[in-house]
Scaffold this motif. Sequence first.
Motif, PDB file in Angstrom:
ATOM      1  N   ALA A   1     -30.860  40.179 -67.974  1.00 25.30           N
ATOM      2  CA  ALA A   1     -29.829  40.086 -66.934  1.00 25.30           C
ATOM      3  C   ALA A   1     -28.896  38.898 -67.191  1.00 25.30           C
ATOM      4  CB  ALA A   1     -30.487  39.960 -65.560  1.00 25.30           C
ATOM      5  N   LYS A   2     -29.468  37.802 -67.662  1.00 27.40           N
ATOM      6  CA  LYS A   2     -28.690  36.580 -67.913  1.00 27.40           C
ATOM      7  C   LYS A   2     -27.610  36.822 -68.967  1.00 27.40           C
ATOM      8  CE  LYS A   2     -29.557  32.064 -70.043  1.00 27.40           C
ATOM      9  NZ  LYS A   2     -29.954  32.132 -71.432  1.00 27.40           N
ATOM     10  N   LYS A   3     -27.921  37.664 -69.950  1.00 25.74           N
ATOM     11  CA  LYS A   3     -26.961  37.924 -71.041  1.00 25.74           C
ATOM     12  C   LYS A   3     -25.682  38.596 -70.535  1.00 25.74           C
ATOM     13  CE  LYS A   3     -30.051  37.902 -74.979  1.00 25.74           C
ATOM     14  NZ  LYS A   3     -31.416  38.027 -74.444  1.00 25.74           N
ATOM     15  N   ALA A   4     -25.729  39.184 -69.345  1.00 25.62           N
ATOM     16  CA  ALA A   4     -24.547  39.832 -68.791  1.00 25.62           C
ATOM     17  C   ALA A   4     -23.612  38.832 -68.108  1.00 25.62           C
ATOM     18  CB  ALA A   4     -24.969  40.916 -67.795  1.00 25.62           C
ATOM     19  N   LEU A   5     -24.065  37.585 -67.954  1.00 26.21           N
ATOM     20  CA  LEU A   5     -23.224  36.561 -67.309  1.00 26.21           C
ATOM     21  C   LEU A   5     -22.238  35.981 -68.320  1.00 26.21           C
ATOM     22  CD1 LEU A   5     -25.915  34.418 -65.411  1.00 26.21           C
ATOM     23  CD2 LEU A   5     -24.243  35.950 -64.342  1.00 26.21           C
ATOM     24  N   PRO A   6     -21.090  35.468 -67.839  1.00 25.36           N
ATOM     25  CA  PRO A   6     -20.196  34.726 -68.738  1.00 25.36           C
ATOM     26  C   PRO A   6     -20.946  33.529 -69.330  1.00 25.36           C
ATOM     27  CG  PRO A   6     -19.171  35.087 -66.579  1.00 25.36           C
ATOM     28  CD  PRO A   6     -20.596  35.536 -66.463  1.00 25.36           C
TER      29      PRO A   6
ATOM     30  N   LEU B   1     -27.091  28.102 -65.651  1.00 25.14           N
ATOM     31  CA  LEU B   1     -28.333  28.600 -65.034  1.00 25.14           C
ATOM     32  C   LEU B   1     -29.561  27.912 -65.627  1.00 25.14           C
ATOM     33  CD1 LEU B   1     -29.668  30.826 -63.180  1.00 25.14           C
ATOM     34  CD2 LEU B   1     -29.709  32.284 -65.213  1.00 25.14           C
ATOM     35  N   ARG B   2     -30.487  27.519 -64.768  1.00 28.18           N
ATOM     36  CA  ARG B   2     -31.760  26.960 -65.226  1.00 28.18           C
ATOM     37  C   ARG B   2     -32.863  27.953 -64.859  1.00 28.18           C
ATOM     38  NH1 ARG B   2     -28.511  24.383 -67.212  1.00 28.18           N
ATOM     39  NH2 ARG B   2     -28.105  22.151 -67.200  1.00 28.18           N
ATOM     40  N   VAL B   3     -33.544  28.469 -65.871  1.00 32.86           N
ATOM     41  CA  VAL B   3     -34.692  29.343 -65.618  1.00 32.86           C
ATOM     42  C   VAL B   3     -35.939  28.551 -65.997  1.00 32.86           C
ATOM     43  CG1 VAL B   3     -35.832  31.527 -66.171  1.00 32.86           C
ATOM     44  CG2 VAL B   3     -33.326  31.407 -66.093  1.00 32.86           C
ATOM     45  N   VAL B   4     -36.771  28.282 -65.007  1.00 31.47           N
ATOM     46  CA  VAL B   4     -37.915  27.394 -65.221  1.00 31.47           C
ATOM     47  C   VAL B   4     -39.221  28.166 -65.044  1.00 31.47           C
ATOM     48  CG1 VAL B   4     -39.026  25.237 -64.518  1.00 31.47           C
ATOM     49  CG2 VAL B   4     -36.529  25.464 -64.343  1.00 31.47           C
ATOM     50  N   PHE B   5     -40.023  28.180 -66.103  1.00 29.87           N
ATOM     51  CA  PHE B   5     -41.335  28.832 -66.107  1.00 29.87           C
ATOM     52  C   PHE B   5     -42.381  27.727 -66.060  1.00 29.87           C
ATOM     53  CE2 PHE B   5     -45.061  30.443 -68.346  1.00 29.87           C
ATOM     54  CZ  PHE B   5     -45.208  31.749 -67.890  1.00 29.87           C
ATOM     55  N   VAL B   6     -43.139  27.673 -64.960  1.00 33.63           N
ATOM     56  CA  VAL B   6     -44.187  26.659 -64.834  1.00 33.63           C
ATOM     57  C   VAL B   6     -45.535  27.330 -65.063  1.00 33.63           C
ATOM     58  CG1 VAL B   6     -45.236  24.923 -63.334  1.00 33.63           C
ATOM     59  CG2 VAL B   6     -42.786  25.415 -63.131  1.00 33.63           C
ATOM     60  N   THR B   7     -46.311  26.818 -66.012  1.00 32.68           N
ATOM     61  CA  THR B   7     -47.586  27.471 -66.312  1.00 32.68           C
ATOM     62  C   THR B   7     -48.625  27.188 -65.223  1.00 32.68           C
ATOM     63  OG1 THR B   7     -49.368  27.812 -67.892  1.00 32.68           O
ATOM     64  CG2 THR B   7     -48.506  25.566 -67.737  1.00 32.68           C
ATOM     65  N   THR B   8     -49.453  28.205 -64.966  1.00 32.46           N
ATOM     66  CA  THR B   8     -50.583  28.034 -64.053  1.00 32.46           C
ATOM     67  C   THR B   8     -51.877  27.952 -64.866  1.00 32.46           C
ATOM     68  OG1 THR B   8     -50.834  30.432 -63.837  1.00 32.46           O
ATOM     69  CG2 THR B   8     -49.416  29.324 -62.230  1.00 32.46           C
ATOM     70  N   ASP B   9     -51.718  27.900 -66.181  1.00 32.24           N
ATOM     71  CA  ASP B   9     -52.872  27.846 -67.083  1.00 32.24           C
ATOM     72  C   ASP B   9     -52.639  26.730 -68.103  1.00 32.24           C
ATOM     73  OD1 ASP B   9     -55.150  28.456 -68.533  1.00 32.24           O
ATOM     74  OD2 ASP B   9     -54.341  30.290 -69.424  1.00 32.24           O
ATOM     75  N   PRO B  10     -52.499  25.463 -67.592  1.00 27.66           N
ATOM     76  CA  PRO B  10     -52.116  24.366 -68.495  1.00 27.66           C
ATOM     77  C   PRO B  10     -53.172  24.092 -69.566  1.00 27.66           C
ATOM     78  CG  PRO B  10     -52.655  23.527 -66.299  1.00 27.66           C
ATOM     79  CD  PRO B  10     -52.655  25.018 -66.197  1.00 27.66           C
ATOM     80  N   GLY B  11     -54.411  24.527 -69.343  1.00 25.22           N
ATOM     81  CA  GLY B  11     -55.453  24.331 -70.348  1.00 25.22           C
ATOM     82  C   GLY B  11     -55.096  25.019 -71.657  1.00 25.22           C
ATOM     83  N   ARG B  12     -54.568  26.213 -71.567  1.00 23.61           N
ATOM     84  CA  ARG B  12     -54.186  26.952 -72.777  1.00 23.61           C
ATOM     85  C   ARG B  12     -52.712  26.800 -73.103  1.00 23.61           C
ATOM     86  NH1 ARG B  12     -56.935  32.872 -72.174  1.00 23.61           N
ATOM     87  NH2 ARG B  12     -56.199  32.660 -70.030  1.00 23.61           N
TER      88      ARG B  12
ATOM     89  N   THR C   1     -29.659  41.932 -62.843  1.00 20.66           N
ATOM     90  CA  THR C   1     -28.305  42.025 -63.409  1.00 20.66           C
ATOM     91  C   THR C   1     -27.265  42.086 -62.283  1.00 20.66           C
ATOM     92  OG1 THR C   1     -29.215  43.202 -65.301  1.00 20.66           O
ATOM     93  CG2 THR C   1     -26.839  43.336 -64.999  1.00 20.66           C
ATOM     94  N   LYS C   2     -27.619  42.803 -61.226  1.00 21.60           N
ATOM     95  CA  LYS C   2     -26.714  42.955 -60.086  1.00 21.60           C
ATOM     96  C   LYS C   2     -26.606  41.640 -59.302  1.00 21.60           C
ATOM     97  CE  LYS C   2     -28.275  45.864 -56.940  1.00 21.60           C
ATOM     98  NZ  LYS C   2     -28.462  45.096 -55.699  1.00 21.60           N
ATOM     99  N   ASP C   3     -27.703  40.930 -59.172  1.00 20.22           N
ATOM    100  CA  ASP C   3     -27.739  39.768 -58.277  1.00 20.22           C
ATOM    101  C   ASP C   3     -27.363  38.436 -58.934  1.00 20.22           C
ATOM    102  OD1 ASP C   3     -28.572  41.621 -56.476  1.00 20.22           O
ATOM    103  OD2 ASP C   3     -30.561  40.761 -56.109  1.00 20.22           O
ATOM    104  N   LEU C   4     -27.626  38.294 -60.234  1.00 22.64           N
ATOM    105  CA  LEU C   4     -27.402  36.982 -60.871  1.00 22.64           C
ATOM    106  C   LEU C   4     -25.983  36.436 -60.691  1.00 22.64           C
ATOM    107  CD1 LEU C   4     -29.336  36.610 -64.265  1.00 22.64           C
ATOM    108  CD2 LEU C   4     -29.714  35.428 -62.101  1.00 22.64           C
ATOM    109  N   PRO C   5     -24.931  37.281 -60.814  1.00 19.39           N
ATOM    110  CA  PRO C   5     -23.578  36.734 -60.634  1.00 19.39           C
ATOM    111  C   PRO C   5     -23.391  36.072 -59.260  1.00 19.39           C
ATOM    112  CG  PRO C   5     -23.463  38.917 -61.616  1.00 19.39           C
ATOM    113  CD  PRO C   5     -24.899  38.685 -61.220  1.00 19.39           C
ATOM    114  N   LYS C   6     -24.098  36.558 -58.250  1.00 18.40           N
ATOM    115  CA  LYS C   6     -24.014  35.943 -56.912  1.00 18.40           C
ATOM    116  C   LYS C   6     -24.896  34.697 -56.850  1.00 18.40           C
ATOM    117  CE  LYS C   6     -22.715  40.086 -54.462  1.00 18.40           C
ATOM    118  NZ  LYS C   6     -23.367  41.363 -54.756  1.00 18.40           N
ATOM    119  N   LEU C   7     -26.085  34.799 -57.419  1.00 22.14           N
ATOM    120  CA  LEU C   7     -27.027  33.667 -57.361  1.00 22.14           C
ATOM    121  C   LEU C   7     -26.462  32.417 -58.066  1.00 22.14           C
ATOM    122  CD1 LEU C   7     -30.450  35.444 -58.094  1.00 22.14           C
ATOM    123  CD2 LEU C   7     -29.519  34.776 -55.878  1.00 22.14           C
ATOM    124  N   VAL C   8     -25.738  32.612 -59.180  1.00 22.69           N
ATOM    125  CA  VAL C   8     -25.222  31.436 -59.898  1.00 22.69           C
ATOM    126  C   VAL C   8     -24.151  30.706 -59.080  1.00 22.69           C
ATOM    127  CG1 VAL C   8     -25.763  32.283 -62.231  1.00 22.69           C
ATOM    128  CG2 VAL C   8     -23.517  32.778 -61.232  1.00 22.69           C
TER     129      VAL C   8
END
Lengths: 218, 163
Positions: A102-107, A114-125, A206-213
């Motif tokens: 979806a992000k690739k469709a943005l200018p 845009l910041r996409v942040v993935f926080v792990t819930t399995d920091p051991g691995r 894809t539909k929502d990201l242009p509004k969210l940014v």
Amino acid sequence: MRKKTFAAAVLLAATAGLALSACGSGSDSTAPVTAVSQESDSGKAATVLDQPFAKPDLVLTDTHGKKYDLRKETQGHPTLLYFGYTHCPDICPTTMSNIAVAKKALPKAEQDDLRVVFVTTDPGRDTSTELGKWLKGIDPQFIGLTGDFATIQAGARSVGISVEPTTKDKNGKLVSVHGTQVMAFSPKTNGGYVLYGENATVDDYTKDLPKLVKGANP
Amino acid sequence: MNRPVTRRSALVSTAAALAGVLALAGCSDSGSGSGSGSSKPELSVSGSYMPQPVSADMAAGFLTITNKGGAKEELTSVTSEAAGQVTMHSTTGGTMREQTSFAIPAHGQLVFKSGGNHLMFERLKRQPKQGQTVTVKLTFATSGPLTVEMPVKSATYNPSTGH
């Protein structure tokens, strides 16, 4: 033809429903209760929250092994936050891939904002290196954070998302839990104001990201 | 790839699957003499796919096993030459749990779908790419094994939208 297709679809749906309800019957006691997780059945992917959440006050380690202060680094940027883990074949990569496509469709400028942040819930691995390798396969701009599990769990809880550590059951089989929600934070207020469940598709994002940014409601 | 064609072919394949099951029931008549109310499980597999994984470390697989027979069956293992290990997992309330078997009720279905039960492929020989297929063998408690050519779809594939 059309009628027949419809009837077949209804039948299939009915059967699937039965199968699902049979499978789901044992889940009542184990389902994590969160104030915000029930909204995703409404048919629309996005749930706009009446009461936005403050961004979690998380200081963790990024995929380059550097300290990352979530509030400071994402201040004024549209931000999508997800709690998951890389040893997860289904929802975690699907959710991240949906956002990546979806992000690739943005200018370009908005992609960089845009910041996409993935926080792990399995920091051991999920070490910095492991996270970096995994996210590079999805979108090299995505930010991966790891650190102390209790800190991560508290951060997730502060925005109504329940995460649990990976444990072993009595047979030595791994039992894993992840949050299924993606929270969008506004670049204007920095508040978490929109929530997506695991059923959100690439089309929804894809539909929502242009509004969210822009910090607008989807 | 327009929708009507896809849908029609889905109908045709459903019909084919039904015909196959009927044929099977016919064969088993001599044994059980009970026709469609056969006392044996009669299995067919539909809707199988693997979303293109992030790496060769791990992938998910989904499919539906339908049992038209009058006896229950049990899926006891899943193997693939493409992967070092394939395990079966249930998901309830966001909790993933590895299972050693899954029941397939008489006149019922066992559904593996995104967000629910899933197959987990680990240590793949190479990263499966969209357009390829992965051969998967399903083993059951009483019925003979079934082999499925599982197509690799895009990482964002959604069976309800078909893309």
